[in-house]
Scaffold this motif. Structure first.
Motif, PDB file in Angstrom:
ATOM      1  N   THR A  41       0.838  -1.188   0.000  1.00 18.63           N
ATOM      2  CA  THR A  41       0.000   0.000   0.000  1.00 18.63           C
ATOM      3  C   THR A  41       0.876   1.242   0.000  1.00 18.63           C
ATOM      4  O   THR A  41       2.074   1.190   0.312  1.00 18.63           O
ATOM      5  CB  THR A  41      -0.914   0.015   1.231  1.00 18.63           C
ATOM      6  N   ARG A  43       0.707   3.695   2.043  1.00 19.61           N
ATOM      7  CA  ARG A  43       1.118   3.981   3.419  1.00 19.61           C
ATOM      8  C   ARG A  43       2.350   3.163   3.791  1.00 19.61           C
ATOM      9  O   ARG A  43       3.310   3.693   4.381  1.00 19.61           O
ATOM     10  CB  ARG A  43      -0.029   3.667   4.369  1.00 19.61           C
ATOM     11  N   ARG A  44       2.358   1.884   3.435  1.00 20.69           N
ATOM     12  CA  ARG A  44       3.512   1.042   3.767  1.00 20.69           C
ATOM     13  C   ARG A  44       4.750   1.495   3.004  1.00 20.69           C
ATOM     14  O   ARG A  44       5.867   1.509   3.547  1.00 20.69           O
ATOM     15  CB  ARG A  44       3.192  -0.415   3.438  1.00 20.69           C
ATOM     16  N   ALA A 217       4.180   6.241  11.140  1.00 19.82           N
ATOM     17  CA  ALA A 217       2.918   5.580  10.799  1.00 19.82           C
ATOM     18  C   ALA A 217       1.731   6.471  11.123  1.00 19.82           C
ATOM     19  O   ALA A 217       0.774   6.585  10.343  1.00 19.82           O
ATOM     20  CB  ALA A 217       2.812   4.252  11.547  1.00 19.82           C
ATOM     21  N   VAL A 220       1.900   9.523   8.585  1.00 20.43           N
ATOM     22  CA  VAL A 220       1.512   9.122   7.230  1.00 20.43           C
ATOM     23  C   VAL A 220       0.031   8.779   7.182  1.00 20.43           C
ATOM     24  O   VAL A 220      -0.675   9.112   6.218  1.00 20.43           O
ATOM     25  CB  VAL A 220       2.383   7.933   6.760  1.00 20.43           C
ATOM     26  N   GLY A 221      -0.454   8.085   8.238  1.00 21.54           N
ATOM     27  CA  GLY A 221      -1.882   7.779   8.287  1.00 21.54           C
ATOM     28  C   GLY A 221      -2.737   9.032   8.290  1.00 21.54           C
ATOM     29  O   GLY A 221      -3.760   9.108   7.602  1.00 21.54           O
ATOM     30  N   LEU A 224      -2.628  10.597   4.832  1.00 24.08           N
ATOM     31  CA  LEU A 224      -3.381   9.859   3.814  1.00 24.08           C
ATOM     32  C   LEU A 224      -4.867   9.774   4.123  1.00 24.08           C
ATOM     33  O   LEU A 224      -5.612   9.185   3.320  1.00 24.08           O
ATOM     34  CB  LEU A 224      -2.812   8.448   3.674  1.00 24.08           C
ATOM     35  N   ARG A 228      -7.938   8.487   1.739  1.00 25.05           N
ATOM     36  CA  ARG A 228      -8.837   7.378   2.062  1.00 25.05           C
ATOM     37  C   ARG A 228     -10.295   7.803   1.927  1.00 25.05           C
ATOM     38  O   ARG A 228     -11.144   7.015   1.496  1.00 25.05           O
ATOM     39  CB  ARG A 228      -8.557   6.877   3.482  1.00 25.05           C
TER      40      ARG A 228
END
Length: 530
Positions: A41, A43-44, A217, A220-221, A224, A228
């Motif tokens: 993904t 995000r990853r 994390a 970035v979450g 994003l 989403r």
């Protein structure tokens, strides 16, 4: 009527993601797929790239720090070595008290020499005396074999590295009247400091990478999250039934995610514009379809009366057909025949128009076994040159729907088999349970089959086959489309599979949830004549 679906009050929508959610499958998480970058993904990927960049930066800083610190320590170490050599030179000229009683060279026992200091005398190319100051503060002799490497140290006033046994030393040689005096200090002190610094840097780097991964994390979450939401809007639109009917395409990306100054906002604004165009196209399409359906329904309805009149007048001529010339009698017969065919076509078009308009289907219990038996009996009467077989289950199966329309489904399938297969073909109509809540009706023939290129469009309106399945018997090309429309109106499914020697049409209908229908006419296998 709107066909878009909205969540009921109190229901929870799935959490927005970067794509439509689907059920987890073990095959999706095999080790091979888990480490494929193409399957990662966004995000990853961002998190991995950030952590990797940080790790490379820490590694570079650590290596540079170790190298610079080593140079700094070596410089200070050399300064200490030169100071120790000066003390050795002074002790060589002015021996300390009782120095002759200790092992090793005399100058090694000078005041101020630290633990680990090395001293050696080289005479005639041999290290005659070599010792180091031990932890007790007293000199300890070095074996002759290990001290042999000291004899090769050049007397140039510069510091050199020499391995004595398993220890590395920084040494300097000074010329004396008797030979050469060598003074050295062990490099283990520098190595210990560098190792300690390396361990500290590694621990700090590891803790920092873990903290950076956790914080990254979260960041970035959060970054994003608008993407989403945009993806969730696209997923909800993708789940709407857009193929037919009136569609209220009210889904839009929130205004907060349509900022033209950001990349995500540009995507959201573009998606909203696209959805607006799609909504306009769907509305225009629905309006056009509505006009076409209304025209077909009105035209079919209006044509029924003149066609009935034409057919009536054509039948009326039968009374005086003996008094008519042969060509006129033949022409009137053809008029009657074609009026019947056109009446059937108009009736089919009217039925399709009503089904397309979503007109409510009559729902009443229908005994599928009796319906199948009646349809096979009618088909046998219409096609006595075919071989008709009927297979029925021992238990009654009752569906809920319009008996006339369901009868037309089976009749059309049997007519299709009779029309497009040669004489002598065996046609088998079978009824069986399809799970606990559905019934399965199959019509199978051993004719030439349907060409593979026609299978995808066999249920389309006015679909035509090749010469092996021609319309020589007056087919209108609407029979199978009526089957598909009626079955869909009854919440069922229809499928076909065909190969030379076997063509199978399968209709699955939901069973009546109440009491079963009337007893069916016989069970097991009923074979028709032909």
């Amino acid at each position: 009527m709107s066909s878009s679906r909205r969540p009921e009050p109190g229901s929870r929508r799935p959490e927005p993601g970067l794509g439509p959610r689907r059920r987890w499958r073990p095959a999706d998480w095999t080790p091979r797929r888990r480490w494929r970058l193409a399957d990662w993904t966004l995000r990853r990927r961002l998190l991995a790239q950030t952590v990797l960049l940080l790790a490379v930066l820490i590694l570079v800083v650590g290596v540079v720090s170790e190298l610079l610190l080593r140079e700094f320590l070596i410089d200070r170490f050399d300064a200490q070595l030169l100071a120790a050599n000066d003390r050795s030179s002074i002790a060589q000229n002015e021996p300390p008290p009782h120095a002759e009683n200790g092992p090793g060279p005399v100058f090694l026992q000078a005041r101020g020499q630290g633990v680990g200091t090395l001293g050696a005398e080289v005479v005639n190319g041999r290290a005659t005396a070599a010792a180091i100051i031990g932890t007790s503060g007293q000199p300890e002799l070095i074996p002759t074999a290990e001290a042999a490497a000291l004899a090769a140290v050049p007397v140039d006033g510069r510091v050199h590295n020499v391995d004595v046994g398993d220890q590395a030393y920084r040494v300097i040689a000074t010329a004396t009247p008797r030979g050469t005096n060598i003074t050295g200090l062990p490099l283990s002190q520098v190595d210990d400091i560098l190792w300690q610094l390396g361990v500290i840097l590694a621990v700090v780097a590891l803790v920092g990478l873990v903290a950076a991964g956790v914080a990254g994390a979260a960041l970035v979450g959060a970054a994003l999250r608008p993407l989403r939401r945009v993806a969730a809007t696209a997923s909800r639109v993708a789940e709407l039934p857009l193929a037919r009917g009136e569609v209220a395409l009210a889904e839009r990306v929130p205004d907060v995610d349509t900022n033209p100054h950001t990349e995500v906002g540009q995507v959201g604004a573009a998606l909203n514009r696209m959805l607006g165009h799609i909504a306009g196209a769907l509305a225009a399409r629905h309006e056009s379809e509505t006009r076409v359906r209304r025209f077909v329904a009105d035209a079919s309805h209006e044509l029924r009366t003149p066609l009935a009149a034409i057919r009536g007048y054509a039948e009326l001529t039968r009374r005086g057909r003996d008094d008519l010339p042969d060509d006129v009698a033949f022409a009137m017969g053809r008029v009657e025949s074609e009026s019947k065919r056109m009446t059937a076509l108009v009736e089919d078009l009217l039925l399709l128009a009503r089904l397309d308009a979503g007109r409510q289907v009559v729902h009443e219990p229908v005994d599928l076994a009796r319906l199948l038996a009646d349809a096979v009996a009618d088909a046998h009467a219409a096609g006595p040159d075919h071989r008709w077989l009927l297979r029925l289950p021992d238990e009654p199966l009752t569906a809920l729907g319009d008996p006339n329309q369901l009868h037309q489904v089976v009749a059309n399938l049997l007519t299709n088999a009779r029309t497009h297969t040669p004489a002598g073909t065996t046609v088998t109509a079978a009824l069986a349970a399809h799970g606990p809540h559905a019934a399965e009706v199959t019509v199978t023939d051993d004719g030439p089959g349907i060409p593979p290129r026609l299978l995808p469009e066999v249920f389309e309106r006015f679909a035509r086959g090749d010469s092996s399945r021609s319309r020589a018997a007056g087919s209108t090309g609407l029979g199978l489309s009526i089957v598909a429309a009626v079955v869909a109106a009854h919440h069922g499914t229809v499928q076909v599979r065909s190969r030379p020697g076997q063509t199978v049409f399968t209709v699955v209908l939901p069973l009546h949830p109440g009491e079963p229908g009337a007893p069916r006419p016989g069970g097991g296998l009923t074979r028709g004549r032909g």
